[in-house]
Design an enzyme around this catalytic site. Structure first.
Site, PDB file in Angstrom:
ATOM      1  N   LYS A 105       0.354   4.261  -0.339  1.00  8.64           N
ATOM      2  CA  LYS A 105      -0.217   5.507   0.235  1.00  8.64           C
ATOM      3  C   LYS A 105       0.136   6.688  -0.665  1.00  8.64           C
ATOM      4  O   LYS A 105       0.053   6.558  -1.885  1.00  8.64           O
ATOM      5  CB  LYS A 105       0.260   5.688   1.684  1.00  8.64           C
ATOM      6  CG  LYS A 105      -0.021   4.449   2.533  1.00  8.64           C
ATOM      7  CD  LYS A 105       0.214   4.650   4.012  1.00  8.64           C
ATOM      8  CE  LYS A 105      -0.047   3.341   4.757  1.00  8.64           C
ATOM      9  NZ  LYS A 105       0.083   3.450   6.201  1.00  8.64           N
ATOM     10  N   HIS A 111      -9.413   1.215   5.534  1.00  9.30           N
ATOM     11  CA  HIS A 111      -8.108   1.513   6.145  1.00  9.30           C
ATOM     12  C   HIS A 111      -8.294   2.541   7.270  1.00  9.30           C
ATOM     13  O   HIS A 111      -9.095   3.466   7.147  1.00  9.30           O
ATOM     14  CB  HIS A 111      -7.134   2.038   5.095  1.00  9.30           C
ATOM     15  CG  HIS A 111      -5.717   2.010   5.574  1.00  9.30           C
ATOM     16  ND1 HIS A 111      -5.221   2.940   6.453  1.00  9.30           N
ATOM     17  CD2 HIS A 111      -4.710   1.137   5.340  1.00  9.30           C
ATOM     18  CE1 HIS A 111      -3.958   2.646   6.726  1.00  9.30           C
ATOM     19  NE2 HIS A 111      -3.618   1.554   6.072  1.00  9.30           N
ATOM     20  N   GLY A 154       3.015  -0.824   4.172  1.00  8.51           N
ATOM     21  CA  GLY A 154       2.989   0.583   3.804  1.00  8.51           C
ATOM     22  C   GLY A 154       4.371   1.081   3.405  1.00  8.51           C
ATOM     23  O   GLY A 154       4.866   0.809   2.306  1.00  8.51           O
ATOM     24  N   GLU A 158      -4.726  -4.664  10.995  1.00 13.74           N
ATOM     25  CA  GLU A 158      -3.723  -3.601  11.141  1.00 13.74           C
ATOM     26  C   GLU A 158      -3.971  -2.837  12.443  1.00 13.74           C
ATOM     27  O   GLU A 158      -4.822  -1.930  12.468  1.00 13.74           O
ATOM     28  CB  GLU A 158      -3.818  -2.621   9.970  1.00 13.74           C
ATOM     29  CG  GLU A 158      -3.552  -3.228   8.624  1.00 13.74           C
ATOM     30  CD  GLU A 158      -3.051  -2.195   7.615  1.00 13.74           C
ATOM     31  OE1 GLU A 158      -2.030  -2.475   6.969  1.00 13.74           O
ATOM     32  OE2 GLU A 158      -3.648  -1.121   7.492  1.00 13.74           O
ATOM     33  N   ASN A 193       0.878  -1.172   0.000  1.00 13.64           N
ATOM     34  CA  ASN A 193       0.000   0.000   0.000  1.00 13.64           C
ATOM     35  C   ASN A 193       0.913   1.220   0.000  1.00 13.64           C
ATOM     36  O   ASN A 193       1.444   1.599   1.050  1.00 13.64           O
ATOM     37  CB  ASN A 193      -0.888  -0.030   1.251  1.00 13.64           C
ATOM     38  CG  ASN A 193      -1.671   1.252   1.449  1.00 13.64           C
ATOM     39  OD1 ASN A 193      -1.734   2.090   0.547  1.00 13.64           O
ATOM     40  ND2 ASN A 193      -2.273   1.403   2.612  1.00 13.64           N
ATOM     41  N   SER A 242       3.911  -1.649  10.130  1.00 10.15           N
ATOM     42  CA  SER A 242       5.380  -1.618  10.227  1.00 10.15           C
ATOM     43  C   SER A 242       6.054  -2.931   9.842  1.00 10.15           C
ATOM     44  O   SER A 242       7.051  -3.318  10.459  1.00 10.15           O
ATOM     45  CB  SER A 242       5.822  -1.201  11.628  1.00 10.15           C
ATOM     46  OG  SER A 242       5.369   0.096  11.910  1.00 10.15           O
TER      47      SER A 242
HETATM   48  P1  13P Z   1       3.293   0.723   7.487  1.00  6.65           P
HETATM   49  O1  13P Z   1       3.785  -0.555   6.914  1.00  6.65           O
HETATM   50  O2  13P Z   1       3.954   1.944   6.903  1.00  6.65           O
HETATM   51  O3  13P Z   1       3.278   0.721   8.976  1.00  6.65           O
HETATM   52  O4  13P Z   1       1.757   0.861   7.040  1.00  6.65           O
HETATM   53  C1  13P Z   1       0.916  -0.194   7.251  1.00  6.65           C
HETATM   54  C2  13P Z   1      -0.339   0.109   6.528  1.00  6.65           C
HETATM   55  O5  13P Z   1      -1.064   1.005   6.900  1.00  6.65           O
HETATM   56  C3  13P Z   1      -0.622  -0.686   5.329  1.00  6.65           C
HETATM   57  O6  13P Z   1      -1.928  -0.489   4.901  1.00  6.65           O
END
Ligand code: 13P
Length: 243
Positions: free
Chosen positions: A9, A86, A225, A158, A7, A204
Site C-alpha cells: 500500500k 482492491h 497488507g 478479502e 501489498n 489482517s
Molecule cells: P492488512 O493485511 O493490512 O489487513 O491488509 C489486507 C489487504 O488489504 C491486502 O490487500
C-alpha cells in the site's frame, strides 16, 4: 507451499523500503511477490530477489494519460503480477466492474497475472448475504472475460471488515468462515467456466495468526497488507508459508 503476496500500500518511505529489503533477505524471497508503490519498483528490482507485483494498472494502453502507469510499462519494469479490484480502490476511487474488466484485459495482453480482489463489507456479513455479494462481484467481471484470461486469474478473498486500517486491530473471520467462502468461490468459477483458480485470503494476516490460518488447506496463499511492511513479521510469515 502457500503463495505469499505483500501489498505494501502506501505505508513505506524510501528509507523504510531499503531497510525492509535489507532486513528480509532470505532464501524465500525468490518465491514471494511484493507489490510496492510504483516509485519503489526499481529499487526492489535492483536490490532484492522478490518477484515484483504492482498495486494498480491503467485501464488503457494510451500513452497520453497523465499520472497513469500502463501494463506495458509494468512489464518493462519486470512486474509479473498486479492487484485489481482492491476494496480500497472500490471505495476511495469508485472503481467498479467495468474498470476491472479493462484492467484485467490490459494486464493479460502483457502476460501479467491479475490478482482480482473480492470481499463483503460488514453490512453484507451482518445481513447474511456474503456469498451472493461475492458471487456478483465475481460474475460481473468474469462473465466479460475470455476463458483464456479467466484461466490465469488469481482471486483474493478479502472481507473488507477484516482489513486493518492501521488505527485499531481488525476482527478476522474464523477458519471455517474463510474455508466456506473460498470453497464457494472455487466451486462457482469451476461450475461456470470449468476453470480451477487459485484463491488467496487477505485481511489482517500477521505473525500471530499465520499458523492458525495455515490449517485451512483449501486457501492457496495470502495477500498481506500491514504485516508485509514489517520485516520481522514478514520473515516469519515467509518461513511458515514457503518451506
Ligand atoms: P492488512 O493485511 O493490512 O489487513 O491488509 C489486507 C489487504 O488489504 C491486502 O490487500
Amino acid at each position: 507451499m502457500k503463495l505469499v503476496i505483500g501489498n505494501q500500500k502506501a505505508y513505506l518511505l524510501k528509507d523504510d523500503v531499503l531497510k525492509f529489503i535489507e532486513n528480509t533477505k532470505s532464501k524465500y524471497c525468490k518465491d514471494v511477490i511484493i507489490c510496492p508503490s510504483f516509485i519503489y519498483m526499481d529499487i526492489y528490482a535492483n536490490k532484492s530477489n522478490y518477484i515484483l507485483g504492482s498495486q494498480n494498472v491503467s485501464v488503457t494502453d494510451r500513452k497520453n494519460t497523465t499520472g497513469e502507469v500502463n501494463a506495458s510499462q509494468l512489464k518493462s519494469c519486470n512486474a509479473c503480477y498486479a492487484i485489481v479490484g482492491h476494496s480500497e480502490r472500490r471505495l476511495d476511487q469508485g472503481e467498479d466492474a467495468s474498470v476491472f474488466i479493462k484492467k484485467i484485459n490490459e494486464l493479460s495482453k502483457e502476460k501479467i497475472t491479475p490478482i482480482f480482489c473480492v470481499g463483503e463489507g460488514k453490512e453484507e456479513k451482518n445481513t447474511g448475504i456474503t456469498k451472493d455479494f461475492i458471487g456478483k462481484q465475481l460474475l460481473d467481471v468474469l462473465d466479460n472475460l475470455e476463458p483464456s484470461v479467466i484461466e490465469k486469474l488469481i482471486v483474493a478473498y478479502e472481507p473488507v471488515w477484516a482489513i486493518s486500517t492501521g488505527a485499531e486491530p481488525a476482527e478476522t473471520p474464523t477458519n471455517e468462515e474463510i474455508n466456506d467462502v473460498v470453497c464457494y468461490i472455487k466451486d462457482l468459477v469451476n461450475d461456470k467456466y470449468e476453470v480451477e483458480i487459485r484463491v488467496l485470503y487477505g485481511g489482517s494476516v500477521n505473525k500471530e495468526n499465520i499458523d492458525h490460518l495455515n490449517e485451512i488447506g483449501i486457501v492457496d496463499g495470502y495477500l498481506i497488507g500491514g504485516a508485509s511492511t514489517k520485516a520481522d513479521e514478514f520473515l516469519y510469515i515467509m518461513e511458515k508459508c514457503c518451506k
